[in-house]
Design a protein around this motif. Sequence first.
Motif: not given
Length: 383
Positions: A186-188, A190-195, A210, A214-215
């Motif tokens: 879930k956390k990862t 959300k990070k990816l979807e925010s980008r 890029k 992020i990860v």
Amino acid sequence: MRLIFHVDMDAFFASVEQRDHPELRGRPVIVGGGKKRGVVAAASYEVRKFGVHSAMPMVRALRKCPDAVVIKPRMSHYAAASKQLMAVLDNYSPLVEPLSLDEAFLDMTGTEKLFGTPLETAAALKRDIFEATDGLTCSVGIAPNKFLAKIASDLDKPDGVTFIRHGTERQTLAPMSIRKIWGVGKKTAKKLESRMLHTIGDIAEADFIKLAGIVGERSARHLKQLARGEDDRPVVADRERKSVGAETTLSEDIRGRQQIEKHLRAQCERVARELRKKNLRAESARVKLRYSRTFRLKTRQGPMPTAADDSRTLFETTRRLLDTLELDEPIRLVGAAAFDLIAEDDTVQLALFDGERKQNAKLEKTLDAIRDKFGDKIGRGSQ
């Protein structure tokens, strides 16, 4: 090119309950803990329509479906059904990697001549599982690697088969959510979807720098590889020896009890000799027949009268199991297996009260020594 199957039972715990309790069939069933503080361990497809899924708090699940039937887990029953499942899978490949009670990978590379096309094999496998488990269904994913096979098994549930062929990996994966990728929680996500990285296709096309920002570089390489449909991990079989088996695919079809028993006795001798080499005894036995006309594989299994490593006990057990199989149709394969294995030391006390079995085992160990010296042509007469 590898050929990997992922077999995933459908709503396993709930399906076992519906199988064992016919009055629950067609009704919304939840397997889980207490209604106040428990969680959903499994949800039938009837209750999933209300948005109920595994790991959901029971209070929330019952708000979504107040009429659901809640059943406490019966792990021994699920383990028994799992054992039936794994026995079927062992008949199809020596490389079976269980992931849990209800799912496993199989490496089916090079089995087309034995079982037919991948889709034909999947259909036969599903039939055998259905029969062995008294009516439980599964979904099968077929692909060139483990990641894709697991993705595929979820695309046509329940009771489906999906084949992701080599060359179609990227176009199949591209529209799927990034949450389908192993390692994307879930956390990862959300990070990816925010980008603005929402799909697997987005990951495949994303700039590596890029993505690494992020990860991290290591995770970025992992995500890129899977997004391209690449996964080189092998299927790793369970290292603990679950059974000892032997079988023969016949050059000409046979039929009738007498001919089948002749070949079955030979397989039992091979199995028993292997048991003795490994200082093991078996508490259960299995017989296996493959029919020529339908290519269907049939197995039957049952307990031995005592833990044994001699061919006579094994043969008499498997011979009785033949009573529940059709023996007048053409047969192309005959096999036997011993399972529920225990070490020699664990059965010494039991053997003291089984003089006939000890005598048989002693005779066969003597024959083992003679065969080792003069070859396998020396055998034991029928009894």
